[in-house]
Design an enzyme around this catalytic site. Structure first.
Site, PDB file in Angstrom:
ATOM      1  N   TRP A 126      -5.467  -4.509 -15.417  1.00 32.16           N
ATOM      2  CA  TRP A 126      -4.402  -2.975 -15.028  1.00 32.16           C
ATOM      3  C   TRP A 126      -3.276  -3.402 -16.152  1.00 32.16           C
ATOM      4  O   TRP A 126      -2.507  -4.023 -16.381  1.00 32.16           O
ATOM      5  CB  TRP A 126      -3.692  -2.980 -13.670  1.00 32.16           C
ATOM      6  CG  TRP A 126      -2.829  -2.038 -13.441  1.00 32.16           C
ATOM      7  CD1 TRP A 126      -3.344  -0.479 -13.815  1.00 32.16           C
ATOM      8  CD2 TRP A 126      -1.763  -1.297 -12.932  1.00 32.16           C
ATOM      9  NE1 TRP A 126      -2.152   0.450 -13.924  1.00 32.16           N
ATOM     10  CE2 TRP A 126      -1.746  -0.524 -12.715  1.00 32.16           C
ATOM     11  CE3 TRP A 126      -0.649  -2.296 -12.289  1.00 32.16           C
ATOM     12  CZ2 TRP A 126      -0.289   0.711 -12.281  1.00 32.16           C
ATOM     13  CZ3 TRP A 126       0.251  -2.134 -11.628  1.00 32.16           C
ATOM     14  CH2 TRP A 126       0.925  -0.702 -11.780  1.00 32.16           C
ATOM     15  N   ASP A 207      -2.726  -8.812  -6.265  1.00 33.11           N
ATOM     16  CA  ASP A 207      -2.513  -7.049  -6.237  1.00 33.11           C
ATOM     17  C   ASP A 207      -4.172  -6.266  -5.631  1.00 33.11           C
ATOM     18  O   ASP A 207      -5.107  -6.927  -6.286  1.00 33.11           O
ATOM     19  CB  ASP A 207      -2.497  -6.485  -7.518  1.00 33.11           C
ATOM     20  CG  ASP A 207      -2.215  -5.176  -7.511  1.00 33.11           C
ATOM     21  OD1 ASP A 207      -2.043  -5.074  -6.616  1.00 33.11           O
ATOM     22  OD2 ASP A 207      -1.780  -4.920  -9.076  1.00 33.11           O
ATOM     23  N   ALA A 209      -4.596  -3.603  -4.476  1.00 30.03           N
ATOM     24  CA  ALA A 209      -4.409  -2.071  -4.159  1.00 30.03           C
ATOM     25  C   ALA A 209      -5.113  -0.942  -3.527  1.00 30.03           C
ATOM     26  O   ALA A 209      -5.061  -0.350  -3.953  1.00 30.03           O
ATOM     27  CB  ALA A 209      -4.325  -1.699  -5.845  1.00 30.03           C
ATOM     28  N   LYS A 242      -3.618   4.670  -2.125  1.00 29.49           N
ATOM     29  CA  LYS A 242      -5.393   5.113  -2.683  1.00 29.49           C
ATOM     30  C   LYS A 242      -5.707   4.804  -0.911  1.00 29.49           C
ATOM     31  O   LYS A 242      -6.578   6.024  -0.356  1.00 29.49           O
ATOM     32  CB  LYS A 242      -6.514   3.635  -3.218  1.00 29.49           C
ATOM     33  CG  LYS A 242      -5.584   3.772  -4.510  1.00 29.49           C
ATOM     34  CD  LYS A 242      -4.375   3.422  -4.997  1.00 29.49           C
ATOM     35  CE  LYS A 242      -4.773   3.255  -6.888  1.00 29.49           C
ATOM     36  NZ  LYS A 242      -3.171   2.281  -7.066  1.00 29.49           N
TER      37      LYS A 242
END
Length: 393
Positions: A126, A207, A209, A242
């Protein structure tokens, strides 16, 4: 003073959004921005979120500050969702401003603990990971991750590179639904990664997400849970943007698993200190939505059901796109799209081919050929498939 400021480079994705908005062609397709959209092109408010907000509005009597680390109910509920069995004797946690805030605070914590820390990050990753580290002045090195030929994980190269991380270094890993590639490690490969980190003493920063967007809530947390069980120290940056669809509420959490009670207490104090130095008390509304849902059996079941619909919808689009491309190309070279997970896949196209998609077909994606599957619907998949073939990808 302000006249001495230097111009900052514009964010490429934000520039792409503006370019898309200015395009007057009918039938244009936005596959660049990284948010979930339903078939109507809307990022909806989930049913359970609406109900939770109504309950909060009716019951809340104050807008006074929450604690520096956020409300315990939120932190405990998130820890249970991510970790399953919560090792409370090892766990320190912090409510953050979104998943991005969790990543930033994790890197700040790592630097507090080890001023000489080096961060090892996947190539690609990212873009904001790199941007944050550059801004902080943190040394980082990239480890090989994506095989552009197979559009899968270059695992042997990855193992070789992360084995170079030293004790006290940080290895940044995507817990599931790798952004930007969509290519994930298998369960067996995660076991090998855990063994490498055990041997080196490097600390994983996971991470997370997109939990719930790949193979399901528990399946998407399996790698994180494995590392949390196997390793003495683990950092986890999780986002609620999300899977709860509360992007604008900026809700995230940083979890730090320490080796023992004493180290946990030191970590918890340091986490609260970091919040105080940046934004003081964390935002609460999104966190309260999440805790209201996760601690109510009915709301949690409804939320999990809607999240499954979102996940299965993206999987169906992947299967449809892979099938369309198989028919048009007469080959299976695009089958990786069906194997990838989450919102994103990297096509492996050149910048020139990506530009051709935009110029000839009004299809917008990031220059590295990352496409957002959730920007499609059943009607636009055939349009994209034909444009991909026409662009020579």
């Amino acid at each position: 003073m302000l006249t001495d400021l230097k111009p900052q480079a514009a964010d490429k994705i934000l520039m792409l959004i503006e370019e898309y908005k200015a395009d007057t062609r009918q039938g244009k397709i936005d596959l660049g921005v990284g948010v979930y959209r339903n078939p109507e092109g809307v990022t909806p408010v989930m049913r359970a979120v609406k109900t939770a907000e109504q309950r909060i509005w009716e019951a809340q009597t104050t807008k006074a500050y929450t604690g520096l680390a956020g409300e315990p109910e939120f932190r405990n509920a998130m820890a249970q969702m991510v970790l399953g069995e919560v090792p409370s004797d090892r766990l320190a946690s912090l409510a953050t401003v979104g998943g991005t805030g969790a990543v930033r605070q994790a890197l700040e914590l790592a630097r507090l603990a080890n001023p000489g820390v080096t961060v090892h990050v996947s190539d690609p990753t990212w873009p904001n990971h790199l941007s944050i580290m550059k801004f902080m002045g943190l040394p980082f090195v990239e480890y090989r991750y994506f095989d552009n030929d197979s559009r899968g994980v270059a695992f042997e190269a990855m193992k070789e590179d992360i084995a170079r991380a030293g004790k006290g270094d940080v290895v940044l890993l995507h817990g599931c639904c790798h952004n930007p590639t969509g290519a994930n490690l298998t369960a067996e490969q995660w076991e090998e990664v855990a063994a490498i980190l055990e041997k080196s003493g490097a600390v994983p920063l996971i991470d997370l997400a997109y939990q719930g967007f790949g193979d399901g809530l528990d399946a998407d947390a399996a790698a994180t849970r494995l590392l949390a069980t196997r390793l003495p120290e683990v950092l986890i940056a999780a986002s609620c943007s999300k899977n709860f669809g509360i992007y604008r509420e900026r809700t995230g959490i940083l979890m730090a698993l320490a080796e023992n009670n004493s180290a946990r207490d030191l970590s918890q104090g340091s986490l609260a200190f970091l919040n105080r130095q940046t934004y003081s008390f964390p935002p609460d509304h999104g966190a309260r939505i999440v805790s209201t849902i996760l601690t109510d059996e009915g709301l949690r079941a409804d939320w999990a059901s809607e999240l499954e619909d979102v996940r299965n919808g993206m999987l169906a689009l992947r299967e449809q796109l892979a099938s369309e491309l198989r028919d048009l190309s007469g080959s299976d070279r695009f089958d990786f799209i069906a194997r990838h997970r989450g919102m994103f896949s990297r096509l492996g196209a050149t910048p020139e081919q990506v530009s051709k998609l935009k110029t000839d077909a009004a299809i917008y994606m990031v220059g590295d050929s990352r496409l957002n599957i959730a920007g499609l619907n059943r009607d636009t998949v055939p349009v994209l498939a034909r444009a991909i073939i026409d662009a020579g990808i």
